[in-house]
Motif scaffolding. Sequence first.
Motif: not given
Length: 183
Positions: A87-97
């Motif tokens: 589950i620890r998979k960034s689905r978008w750039p960190a800090g943007t959503r």
Amino acid sequence: FPIASISKMFIGLAVLKLVEEGKLDLNDKVRDLAPDIKFKNKWQATNPVLLVHLLEHTSGWGDMTMAEYAHKQTIALKEALMQFPQIRKSRWPAGTRFAYSNVGSAVASYIVEKTTGMLFEDYITKNFFQPLSMANSTYFKPDNNHVMTTTYIKGEAQDYWHTIYRSVGAINASPADMANLLQ
């Protein structure tokens, strides 16, 4: 009473106390703080996951899986984090959503453990529960000397339930203890 996700407030307080002491920085990279915790972030070069992202739910990671919610055993935080890395998979750039993530909060509490050399629950007890006279607050099922509310579903009493990541939602506290916190 179980205070559920209000427990996450203590993760933030612990991290901020360590920032104040110069032991952590909110802009520290999670990969540097906890290299043993696996996660995927294809934007690592430009948008690494930072400690602040775990606290503000902007890592891009999802929330807990049903297997994590339904987990019945009391186990150490690191052991829990090793069981469900997918589950620890960034689905978008960190800090943007923003996306609510108990898992990100659990990793932040693990960073507190690594930084202090103490179990997260012990660190919170020593640095917050005891100084604030929160004598009835615990991350575990209260012992026989403490009264615990019973949860009912359709009139049937339920067994005590905890989460695999105790730090994110397992505190039991009395109303008087919570009043001490607020004061």
